[in-house]
Design an enzyme around this catalytic site. Structure first.
Site, PDB file in Angstrom:
ATOM      1  N   GLY A 132     -64.785 -13.662  14.900  1.00  0.00           N
ATOM      2  CA  GLY A 132     -64.426 -15.028  15.270  1.00  0.00           C
ATOM      3  C   GLY A 132     -64.352 -15.899  14.035  1.00  0.00           C
ATOM      4  CD  GLN A 135     -66.514 -19.963  10.509  1.00  0.00           C
ATOM      5  OE1 GLN A 135     -65.944 -19.691  11.559  1.00  0.00           O
ATOM      6  NE2 GLN A 135     -67.333 -19.127   9.884  1.00  0.00           N
ATOM      7  CB  CYS A 178     -72.163 -17.036  10.621  1.00  0.00           C
ATOM      8  SG  CYS A 178     -71.001 -18.387  10.390  1.00  0.00           S
ATOM      9  CG  LEU A 179     -66.775 -14.215   9.098  1.00  0.00           C
ATOM     10  CD1 LEU A 179     -65.286 -14.355   9.373  1.00  0.00           C
ATOM     11  CD2 LEU A 179     -67.097 -12.880   8.451  1.00  0.00           C
ATOM     12  CG  HIS A 186     -71.078 -18.373  16.201  1.00  0.00           C
ATOM     13  ND1 HIS A 186     -72.282 -18.007  15.659  1.00  0.00           N
ATOM     14  CD2 HIS A 186     -70.225 -18.517  15.160  1.00  0.00           C
ATOM     15  CE1 HIS A 186     -72.154 -17.940  14.335  1.00  0.00           C
ATOM     16  NE2 HIS A 186     -70.915 -18.240  14.012  1.00  0.00           N
ATOM     17  CD  GLU A 187     -66.414 -18.522  15.406  1.00  0.00           C
ATOM     18  OE1 GLU A 187     -66.210 -19.409  14.548  1.00  0.00           O
ATOM     19  OE2 GLU A 187     -66.972 -17.444  15.120  1.00  0.00           O
ATOM     20  CG  HIS A 213     -68.492 -22.577  12.814  1.00  0.00           C
ATOM     21  ND1 HIS A 213     -69.190 -22.790  11.655  1.00  0.00           N
ATOM     22  CD2 HIS A 213     -68.693 -21.276  13.139  1.00  0.00           C
ATOM     23  CE1 HIS A 213     -69.781 -21.673  11.281  1.00  0.00           C
ATOM     24  NE2 HIS A 213     -69.502 -20.738  12.170  1.00  0.00           N
TER      25      HIS A 213
END
Length: 168
Positions: A46, A51, A92-93, A134-135, A138
């Site tokens: 994701g 991000q 997480c990225l 989660h996204e 962000h």
């Protein structure tokens, strides 16, 4: 398509709240394609536009092993269908190398626009529901580390800052 730079915690730009997309046009579709390429390259499941330092409400997700089912969520709105929380080890990225347990609702309903600007509603469960929440965090300027104790969050911050200094 291009691989975009992913911002890493504690970059303050990750705390910027994303604006709604006013018009789903070719610029947004190019962003979506670049985000998918970036997510697959990372690799991740994701990615929120925030991000990659684009503060618009765009999310891409693909939880398949073979990258065969990319999902696009523009201006997503969720409604919790099952208030029971599930424990999931999230990564997480933007917080590379760290995985921590976070509790989130197991089932949600999302209403969003697709890459063509068409509105849809879908019920999500399990990993897909967790990933979307989660996204969306962000897009709201929140990270999964915000769910952790201050001590854990500070330890992760220090390790990432040290790693970033070594790479610079």
């Amino acid at each position: 398509m291009a691989v975009l730079e992913i911002l890493e915690f504690p970059d303050p730009r990750l705390r910027t709240e994303a604006r709604p997309v006013a018009d789903v046009n070719d610029t947004i579709r190019k962003l979506i394609d670049d985000m998918l390429e970036t997510m697959y390259e990372a690799p991740g499941i994701g990615l929120a536009a925030s991000q990659v330092d684009v503060h618009q409400r765009v999310i891409v997700i693909d939880v398949t092993e073979d990258h065969s089912d990319p999902l696009i969520f523009i201006n997503p709105e969720i409604r919790v269908l099952d208030p029971e929380l599930g424990e999931y080890d999230e990564g997480c990225l933007s917080v590379p190398g760290f995985y921590e347990t976070v509790n989130r609702p197991r089932q949600v309903e999302v209403t969003a626009l697709d890459r063509n600007g068409e509105r849809f509603t879908r019920v999500l469960e399990g990993l897909l529901a967790i990933c979307l929440q989660h996204e969306i965090d962000h897009l709201n300027g929140k990270l999964f580390v915000d769910y952790l104790s201050p001590l854990k969050r500070q330890r992760i911050r220090k390790k990432l800052e040290k790693s970033q200094r070594r790479r610079a």
